[in-house]
Design a protein around this motif. Sequence first.
Motif, PDB file in Angstrom:
ATOM      1  N   ASP A   1       0.683  -1.255   0.004  1.00 39.15           N
ATOM      2  CA  ASP A   1      -0.218   0.070  -0.138  1.00 39.15           C
ATOM      3  C   ASP A   1       0.943   1.417  -0.106  1.00 39.15           C
ATOM      4  N   GLY A   2       1.948   1.187  -0.833  1.00 37.95           N
ATOM      5  CA  GLY A   2       2.938   2.374  -0.816  1.00 37.95           C
ATOM      6  C   GLY A   2       3.894   2.449   0.250  1.00 37.95           C
ATOM      7  N   ASN A   3       4.079   1.456   1.042  1.00 39.35           N
ATOM      8  CA  ASN A   3       4.964   1.634   2.157  1.00 39.35           C
ATOM      9  C   ASN A   3       6.114   0.582   2.189  1.00 39.35           C
ATOM     10  N   GLU A   4       7.174   0.881   2.014  1.00 36.97           N
ATOM     11  CA  GLU A   4       8.168  -0.091   1.943  1.00 36.97           C
ATOM     12  C   GLU A   4       8.474  -0.965   3.139  1.00 36.97           C
ATOM     13  N   PHE A   5       8.612  -2.157   2.954  1.00 35.40           N
ATOM     14  CA  PHE A   5       8.621  -3.042   4.114  1.00 35.40           C
ATOM     15  C   PHE A   5       9.833  -4.205   3.831  1.00 35.40           C
TER      16      PHE A   5
END
Length: 341
Positions: A44-48
């Motif tokens: 959802d657009g967040n780097e993990f």
Amino acid sequence: FSVAGLKLTEVRIPKYVVKDSPAQLECLYDLDGEALYSVKWYKDGNEFYRYVPRDMPPAQPFLLPGVIVDLHNSSDATVTLRNVNLQSTGRFRCEVSGEAPSFQTVTEHGDMIVVFLPDQGSPKISGGRPRYQVGDYVKVNCTSGRSKPAVELSWQVNGEPADKQKLRKYNTIVEGRDGLETSVLGLQFRVEQRHFRNGDMKLKCIAELSSLYWRSNEESVEGDRPQKAPALESRETAYASNSRADPVQAGSTAPPSSTPPAPLLLLVVSLAVVGAVATLAQGIAQDIDVFKIPMDRTATGGMAKGDPEARELLAGREEEKRSARPGKSEAQLGKITLSAR
């Protein structure tokens, strides 16, 4: 998506994953002579997750709700997530970048849904009856257990899909902190003879969720057929034969006989005989009184047997007897007088 030299060959993101199970994400690429700079994953657009070959260690995870990276089973082309939950649902994107000086970047994404399987087993059928007749209306509902997302429900009648016109769709019920969903699908139709096969009608509800979940519930209802007339008459005849009346006489249409019952006739005759005996005994007793008069007189010394006064008294008593008992014959009275004398 690709550019000259670097290209993505395939991005594999599972569409459905069961809650608390692992999920494997794949990002396959072709450098075509380029050097790899990095592989990054976003939710959802967040780097993990990031993989940089020049770094030590090259793999590095980032904290993100719903995402737990299994580093031991992750690399530049594969990322493994442990114990996914409902927060793990979302859009996952893979981004591959080449080394300097071009720093070419290619990206691709896919959606993953974490499934919470129904918590109540097979779907439940409600509103049905054990028996139906032709012309009755079937009104039943199929309700699934709570799940995420809602399962797909369908109806079958005798193994064949029910007509869409007979289906009744209801709004999905959402409840709880996790937003678990309950599906309800109704089935309504008028019963026809063709719905019964060998006297039974089978109603089946199916609940499914992709290839992860499939359950069904089936009810078999009987056709309530009216009893045939001969069978009904047979039972009535059997009931009549158990009575004290003669079955033949019971079925006759002749009027009952007017002859009084034998016990009543016997009672009348007995009463008549007793009455006659009582009358006869009374007469005999009165006759005995006639004899007692002169004997009593003789016993007391009042009159002798041949005394004229006694004969006169007896004659008076005889006259009284005649007037008191008109039914006595002259012969009987004569016998009484003769005996007295």
